[in-house]
Design a protein around this motif. Structure first.
Motif, PDB file in Angstrom:
ATOM      1  N   ILE A  78       0.482  -0.846   0.223  1.00 15.37           N
ATOM      2  CA  ILE A  78      -0.093   0.127   0.361  1.00 15.37           C
ATOM      3  C   ILE A  78       0.606   1.529   0.191  1.00 15.37           C
ATOM      4  O   ILE A  78       1.646   1.432   1.255  1.00 15.37           O
ATOM      5  CB  ILE A  78      -0.683   0.393   1.146  1.00 15.37           C
ATOM      6  CG1 ILE A  78      -1.801  -1.044   1.273  1.00 15.37           C
ATOM      7  CG2 ILE A  78      -2.162   1.563   1.125  1.00 15.37           C
ATOM      8  CD1 ILE A  78      -2.863  -2.173   1.931  1.00 15.37           C
ATOM      9  N   THR A 122      -0.210   7.678   0.762  1.00 19.14           N
ATOM     10  CA  THR A 122      -1.878   8.298   0.080  1.00 19.14           C
ATOM     11  C   THR A 122      -1.665   9.958   0.314  1.00 19.14           C
ATOM     12  O   THR A 122      -1.713   9.905   1.942  1.00 19.14           O
ATOM     13  CB  THR A 122      -2.534   7.000   0.032  1.00 19.14           C
ATOM     14  OG1 THR A 122      -2.594   6.274  -0.081  1.00 19.14           O
ATOM     15  CG2 THR A 122      -4.069   8.186  -0.289  1.00 19.14           C
ATOM     16  N   TRP A 181      -4.616  12.101   1.532  1.00 17.79           N
ATOM     17  CA  TRP A 181      -6.036  12.277   1.535  1.00 17.79           C
ATOM     18  C   TRP A 181      -6.708  13.736   1.728  1.00 17.79           C
ATOM     19  O   TRP A 181      -6.440  14.493   2.236  1.00 17.79           O
ATOM     20  CB  TRP A 181      -6.169  11.630   3.205  1.00 17.79           C
ATOM     21  CG  TRP A 181      -5.804  10.188   2.726  1.00 17.79           C
ATOM     22  CD1 TRP A 181      -4.933  10.015   3.591  1.00 17.79           C
ATOM     23  CD2 TRP A 181      -6.337   9.222   2.565  1.00 17.79           C
ATOM     24  NE1 TRP A 181      -4.657   8.736   3.716  1.00 17.79           N
ATOM     25  CE2 TRP A 181      -5.578   8.223   2.755  1.00 17.79           C
ATOM     26  CE3 TRP A 181      -8.093   8.928   1.596  1.00 17.79           C
ATOM     27  CZ2 TRP A 181      -6.009   6.365   2.008  1.00 17.79           C
ATOM     28  CZ3 TRP A 181      -8.184   7.887   1.301  1.00 17.79           C
ATOM     29  CH2 TRP A 181      -7.148   6.251   1.625  1.00 17.79           C
ATOM     30  N   CYS A 188      -2.655   8.105  -4.331  1.00 14.02           N
ATOM     31  CA  CYS A 188      -1.387   7.857  -4.560  1.00 14.02           C
ATOM     32  C   CYS A 188      -0.306   8.209  -4.531  1.00 14.02           C
ATOM     33  O   CYS A 188       0.195   8.741  -5.438  1.00 14.02           O
ATOM     34  CB  CYS A 188      -1.561   6.214  -5.080  1.00 14.02           C
ATOM     35  SG  CYS A 188      -3.339   4.828  -3.928  1.00 14.02           S
ATOM     36  N   PRO A 240      -2.322   0.922  -7.587  1.00 11.96           N
ATOM     37  CA  PRO A 240      -2.971   1.731  -7.112  1.00 11.96           C
ATOM     38  C   PRO A 240      -2.462   2.966  -6.864  1.00 11.96           C
ATOM     39  O   PRO A 240      -1.567   3.122  -6.575  1.00 11.96           O
ATOM     40  CB  PRO A 240      -3.554   1.620  -5.553  1.00 11.96           C
ATOM     41  CG  PRO A 240      -2.365   0.868  -4.750  1.00 11.96           C
ATOM     42  CD  PRO A 240      -1.717  -0.048  -6.080  1.00 11.96           C
ATOM     43  N   ALA A 296      -8.337   5.690  -4.270  1.00  9.78           N
ATOM     44  CA  ALA A 296      -7.591   5.355  -2.971  1.00  9.78           C
ATOM     45  C   ALA A 296      -9.385   6.230  -1.874  1.00  9.78           C
ATOM     46  O   ALA A 296      -9.368   7.246  -2.046  1.00  9.78           O
ATOM     47  CB  ALA A 296      -6.608   4.773  -2.088  1.00  9.78           C
ATOM     48  N   ARG A 333     -11.094   6.298   1.991  1.00  9.78           N
ATOM     49  CA  ARG A 333     -11.162   5.311   3.891  1.00  9.78           C
ATOM     50  C   ARG A 333     -12.188   6.100   4.275  1.00  9.78           C
ATOM     51  O   ARG A 333     -12.603   7.324   3.901  1.00  9.78           O
ATOM     52  CB  ARG A 333      -9.770   5.784   3.521  1.00  9.78           C
ATOM     53  CG  ARG A 333      -9.448   6.706   4.726  1.00  9.78           C
ATOM     54  CD  ARG A 333      -8.546   7.056   5.011  1.00  9.78           C
ATOM     55  NE  ARG A 333      -7.838   8.567   5.540  1.00  9.78           N
ATOM     56  CZ  ARG A 333      -7.346   9.500   6.016  1.00  9.78           C
ATOM     57  NH1 ARG A 333      -5.598   7.769   6.796  1.00  9.78           N
ATOM     58  NH2 ARG A 333      -6.543   9.906   6.825  1.00  9.78           N
ATOM     59  N   GLU A 362      -9.709   1.195   1.307  1.00  9.98           N
ATOM     60  CA  GLU A 362      -9.490   1.083  -0.075  1.00  9.98           C
ATOM     61  C   GLU A 362      -8.841   1.371  -0.958  1.00  9.98           C
ATOM     62  O   GLU A 362      -9.233   2.367  -1.327  1.00  9.98           O
ATOM     63  CB  GLU A 362     -10.799   0.806  -0.430  1.00  9.98           C
ATOM     64  CG  GLU A 362     -11.967  -0.676   0.967  1.00  9.98           C
ATOM     65  CD  GLU A 362     -13.163  -0.092   1.146  1.00  9.98           C
ATOM     66  OE1 GLU A 362     -13.943  -0.448   1.847  1.00  9.98           O
ATOM     67  OE2 GLU A 362     -13.181   0.768   0.865  1.00  9.98           O
ATOM     68  N   TYR A 363      -7.950   0.933  -1.249  1.00 13.48           N
ATOM     69  CA  TYR A 363      -6.335   0.892  -2.951  1.00 13.48           C
ATOM     70  C   TYR A 363      -7.130   0.466  -3.690  1.00 13.48           C
ATOM     71  O   TYR A 363      -7.080  -0.669  -4.480  1.00 13.48           O
ATOM     72  CB  TYR A 363      -5.143   0.967  -2.480  1.00 13.48           C
ATOM     73  CG  TYR A 363      -5.474   1.779  -0.898  1.00 13.48           C
ATOM     74  CD1 TYR A 363      -4.384   2.928  -0.755  1.00 13.48           C
ATOM     75  CD2 TYR A 363      -5.480   0.735  -0.077  1.00 13.48           C
ATOM     76  CE1 TYR A 363      -4.062   3.540   0.039  1.00 13.48           C
ATOM     77  CE2 TYR A 363      -5.199   2.104   1.281  1.00 13.48           C
ATOM     78  CZ  TYR A 363      -4.534   3.294   1.164  1.00 13.48           C
ATOM     79  OH  TYR A 363      -4.058   3.903   2.546  1.00 13.48           O
TER      80      TYR A 363
END
Length: 179
Positions: free
Chosen positions: A3, A6, A8, A137, A150, A153, A155, A169-170
């Motif tokens: 992962i 990222t 956000w 990402c 990915p 994403a 979340r 969730e990616y």
């Protein structure tokens, strides 16, 4: 597959300014209401399964600890899985479950194995989903789309009386791009 770090965004539109796929082919998956797992299962022609990549007690990232409002360096149960449809990985998922959520009925979260987390959260009383955030990402190369890593994403926090857990969730490009 790991992962990636990222960035956000609480605003779907702000993320979309930085990656046009947010408003395009990935839009449906970023905005699914209810169980994400159920939406993936409906897309499958044949089979859906969860592959556990790693799970155990570990320290969340600094950003995750802040989002969960738990002390920095406090251990949490961290679960990383691949959600696979028709034999292909479609989504990488990372769940950070603080210690406060792991008491009483919450102990079941330690023993999900290959069962989807969503099946537990959406069938247990008391869990409320917070607003969805959209993530972009960070890859150190521009070849993410060619390697299938990915790029986008989502979340959200799920809260109950004891605390909150964080589900990310990616989306892998194979899920939302027609090849």
């Amino acid at each position: 597959m790991t992962i990636p770090p990222t960035d956000w965004y609480r605003s779907f539109s702000a993320a979309g300014l930085r990656n046009p796929d947010v408003h395009g082919p990935a839009r449906y998956w970023l905005q699914v209401e209810g169980s994400f797992t159920r939406a993936l299962q409906k897309r499958c022609a044949n089979s859906f399964h969860v592959e556990v990549q790693r799970e155990g007690f570990a320290a969340p990232t600094l950003e995750e600890a802040r989002r969960l409002r738990i002390p920095l360096r406090q251990q949490a149960w961290i679960r990383e899985v691949r959600l696979c449809g028709d034999g292909e990985p479609w989504v990488l998922a990372r769940t950070v479950i603080p210690l406060a959520c792991l008491t009483g009925e919450g102990r079941r979260l330690l023993h999900l194995g290959s069962k989807p987390l969503g099946a537990y959260l959406f069938s247990s009383r008391g869990w409320q989903r917070g607003p969805l955030e959209t993530g972009l990402c960070n890859h150190h190369s521009l070849t993410a789309s060619k390697t299938g890593l990915p790029e986008i994403a989502r979340r959200s926090l799920f809260s109950n009386k004891k605390g909150a857990l964080l589900v990310g969730e990616y989306l892998l490009p194979i899920l939302y791009r027609q090849i």
